[in-house]
Design a protein around this motif. Structure first.
Motif, PDB file in Angstrom:
ATOM      1  N   GLY A 141       0.814  -1.208   0.000  1.00  0.00           N
ATOM      2  CA  GLY A 141       0.000   0.000   0.000  1.00  0.00           C
ATOM      3  C   GLY A 141       0.843   1.252   0.000  1.00  0.00           C
ATOM      4  N   PRO A 142       0.277   2.410  -0.437  1.00  0.00           N
ATOM      5  CA  PRO A 142       0.974   3.692  -0.357  1.00  0.00           C
ATOM      6  C   PRO A 142       1.155   4.075   1.104  1.00  0.00           C
ATOM      7  CG  PRO A 142      -1.313   4.000  -1.039  1.00  0.00           C
ATOM      8  CD  PRO A 142      -1.043   2.533  -1.058  1.00  0.00           C
ATOM      9  N   PRO A 143       1.961   5.126   1.396  1.00  0.00           N
ATOM     10  CA  PRO A 143       2.306   5.477   2.781  1.00  0.00           C
ATOM     11  C   PRO A 143       1.117   5.562   3.734  1.00  0.00           C
ATOM     12  CG  PRO A 143       3.615   6.764   1.261  1.00  0.00           C
ATOM     13  CD  PRO A 143       2.636   5.997   0.414  1.00  0.00           C
ATOM     14  N   GLU A 193      -3.685 -13.289   5.796  1.00  0.00           N
ATOM     15  CA  GLU A 193      -2.683 -12.469   5.125  1.00  0.00           C
ATOM     16  C   GLU A 193      -3.421 -11.497   4.216  1.00  0.00           C
ATOM     17  OE1 GLU A 193       1.150 -14.040   3.110  1.00  0.00           O
ATOM     18  OE2 GLU A 193      -0.307 -13.796   1.498  1.00  0.00           O
ATOM     19  N   CYS A 194      -3.013 -10.247   4.209  1.00  0.00           N
ATOM     20  CA  CYS A 194      -3.694  -9.225   3.405  1.00  0.00           C
ATOM     21  C   CYS A 194      -2.728  -8.551   2.440  1.00  0.00           C
ATOM     22  CB  CYS A 194      -4.321  -8.161   4.306  1.00  0.00           C
ATOM     23  SG  CYS A 194      -5.618  -8.773   5.404  1.00  0.00           S
ATOM     24  N   ASN A 195      -3.275  -8.131   1.310  1.00  0.00           N
ATOM     25  CA  ASN A 195      -2.485  -7.429   0.307  1.00  0.00           C
ATOM     26  C   ASN A 195      -3.349  -6.334  -0.307  1.00  0.00           C
ATOM     27  OD1 ASN A 195      -0.056  -7.184  -1.324  1.00  0.00           O
ATOM     28  ND2 ASN A 195      -1.335  -7.863  -3.024  1.00  0.00           N
ATOM     29  N   LEU A 196      -2.776  -5.154  -0.515  1.00  0.00           N
ATOM     30  CA  LEU A 196      -3.519  -4.016  -1.057  1.00  0.00           C
ATOM     31  C   LEU A 196      -3.028  -3.688  -2.454  1.00  0.00           C
ATOM     32  CD1 LEU A 196      -5.498  -1.626  -0.642  1.00  0.00           C
ATOM     33  CD2 LEU A 196      -3.585  -0.346   0.335  1.00  0.00           C
ATOM     34  N   ASN A 197      -3.979  -3.544  -3.375  1.00  0.00           N
ATOM     35  CA  ASN A 197      -3.632  -3.200  -4.750  1.00  0.00           C
ATOM     36  C   ASN A 197      -4.773  -2.411  -5.374  1.00  0.00           C
ATOM     37  OD1 ASN A 197      -2.300  -3.065  -7.200  1.00  0.00           O
ATOM     38  ND2 ASN A 197      -2.969  -5.093  -7.875  1.00  0.00           N
ATOM     39  N   SER A 198      -4.484  -1.190  -5.804  1.00  0.00           N
ATOM     40  CA  SER A 198      -5.472  -0.324  -6.476  1.00  0.00           C
ATOM     41  C   SER A 198      -6.728  -0.132  -5.631  1.00  0.00           C
ATOM     42  CB  SER A 198      -5.848  -0.907  -7.844  1.00  0.00           C
ATOM     43  OG  SER A 198      -4.709  -1.027  -8.669  1.00  0.00           O
ATOM     44  N   GLY A 199      -6.542   0.054  -4.330  1.00  0.00           N
ATOM     45  CA  GLY A 199      -7.677   0.328  -3.457  1.00  0.00           C
ATOM     46  C   GLY A 199      -8.481  -0.894  -3.044  1.00  0.00           C
ATOM     47  N   ASP A 214      -9.750 -16.073  -2.203  1.00  0.00           N
ATOM     48  CA  ASP A 214     -10.436 -15.112  -3.080  1.00  0.00           C
ATOM     49  C   ASP A 214     -11.241 -14.079  -2.298  1.00  0.00           C
ATOM     50  OD1 ASP A 214     -12.229 -16.916  -2.093  1.00  0.00           O
ATOM     51  OD2 ASP A 214     -13.255 -17.294  -3.995  1.00  0.00           O
ATOM     52  N   VAL A 215     -10.839 -13.803  -1.067  1.00  0.00           N
ATOM     53  CA  VAL A 215     -11.525 -12.785  -0.270  1.00  0.00           C
ATOM     54  C   VAL A 215     -11.041 -11.412  -0.730  1.00  0.00           C
ATOM     55  CG1 VAL A 215     -11.928 -11.887   2.050  1.00  0.00           C
ATOM     56  CG2 VAL A 215     -11.693 -14.363   1.690  1.00  0.00           C
ATOM     57  N   ALA A 216     -11.952 -10.549  -1.143  1.00  0.00           N
ATOM     58  CA  ALA A 216     -11.576  -9.224  -1.654  1.00  0.00           C
ATOM     59  C   ALA A 216     -12.646  -8.204  -1.276  1.00  0.00           C
ATOM     60  CB  ALA A 216     -11.399  -9.267  -3.175  1.00  0.00           C
ATOM     61  N   TYR A 217     -12.189  -7.000  -0.918  1.00  0.00           N
ATOM     62  CA  TYR A 217     -13.119  -5.940  -0.543  1.00  0.00           C
ATOM     63  C   TYR A 217     -12.410  -4.596  -0.640  1.00  0.00           C
ATOM     64  CZ  TYR A 217     -10.634  -6.310   3.936  1.00  0.00           C
ATOM     65  OH  TYR A 217      -9.675  -6.365   4.917  1.00  0.00           O
ATOM     66  N   PRO A 218     -13.175  -3.488  -0.810  1.00  0.00           N
ATOM     67  CA  PRO A 218     -12.558  -2.158  -0.908  1.00  0.00           C
ATOM     68  C   PRO A 218     -11.824  -1.817   0.385  1.00  0.00           C
ATOM     69  CG  PRO A 218     -14.821  -2.117  -1.697  1.00  0.00           C
ATOM     70  CD  PRO A 218     -14.629  -3.444  -1.035  1.00  0.00           C
ATOM     71  N   ALA A 219     -10.652  -1.223   0.260  1.00  0.00           N
ATOM     72  CA  ALA A 219      -9.865  -0.845   1.434  1.00  0.00           C
ATOM     73  C   ALA A 219     -10.621   0.199   2.244  1.00  0.00           C
ATOM     74  CB  ALA A 219      -8.513  -0.298   1.004  1.00  0.00           C
TER      75      ALA A 219
END
Length: 210
Positions: free
Chosen positions: A57-59, A104-110, A176-181
């Motif tokens: 993620g960004p700062p 485990e989580c990963n952020l990409n494009s919001g 495949d768990v995904a949701y808006p940050a």
């Protein structure tokens, strides 16, 4: 109380205590392989660790933490009895319990994509378990508050080979768990809920043809 039922109850206590202790002690080959699988997926250990941060993620968004995993109340065990019988006593065929979770989580494009790991055990009951057991599970992302909001929910199932009087582990990784940050302020209100969901074993309704 029959001798078989007393033996099953004694075995159940021994197995559950032994399995919980095996997380920290030397483990049999089958248990070690599952532990290694969780370590390889989540980079964790059997010890309690601080909440992991969301990677990539960004700062500002890097301040987000991966939500904790909680077993939903009333969904920590799954018991099945003989047809038409209550899943208790001599009519119990098997019971499944959840013993460990990881994430485990990963952020990409919001968008946050998460891996949720669930580990547990199936114990055959006095009535004898079938040769194959389908384990129904559900994973949900919920924003807690005055009015809790379900952000993501999905049912999963995994099959396990059984013995009539055995006890075997099971594991599932929902990738495949995904949701808006969420915002940093709302981040602490997010929770990963897991639990057994018998509805997951029911076939999906057929879509009507136009």
């Amino acid at each position: 109380m029959s001798a078989r039922r007393r033996a099953w109850q004694a075995a159940r206590v021994t197995v559950v205590v032994g399995f919980c202790g095996a997380v920290l002690a030397a483990t049999p080959a089958w248990s070690q392989s599952i532990t290694d699988r969780f370590k390889s997926l989540f980079g964790g250990s059997s010890q309690q660790q601080p909440d992991p941060t969301v990677s990539n993620g960004p700062p500002v968004e890097s301040q987000l933490t991966c939500p904790s995993v909680t077993v939903r109340s009333g969904a920590s065990t799954y018991a099945v009895g003989l047809p038409g019988k209550e899943a208790a006593g001599a009519d119990l065929r098997y019971q499944a319990v959840i013993s460990r979770t990881a994430r485990e989580c990963n952020l990409n494009s919001g968008i946050i994509t998460a891996k949720i790991g669930i580990q547990g055990r199936i114990i055959a009951g006095p009535a004898g378990a079938p040769t194959s057991v389908d384990v129904p599970l559900r994973v949900a992302v919920v924003q807690e508050g005055v009015s809790p909001k379900t952000v993501f929910t999905k049912a999963y199932r995994t099959s396990v080979s059984m013995q009539p009087d055995g006890s075997v582990p099971f594991s599932l990784v929902a990738e495949d768990v995904a949701y808006p940050a969420p915002s940093v302020a709302a981040n602490d209100a997010y929770v990963f809920y897991v639990g057994f969901d018998p509805q997951a074993l029911k076939p999906e309704p057929r879509s009507r043809r136009k």
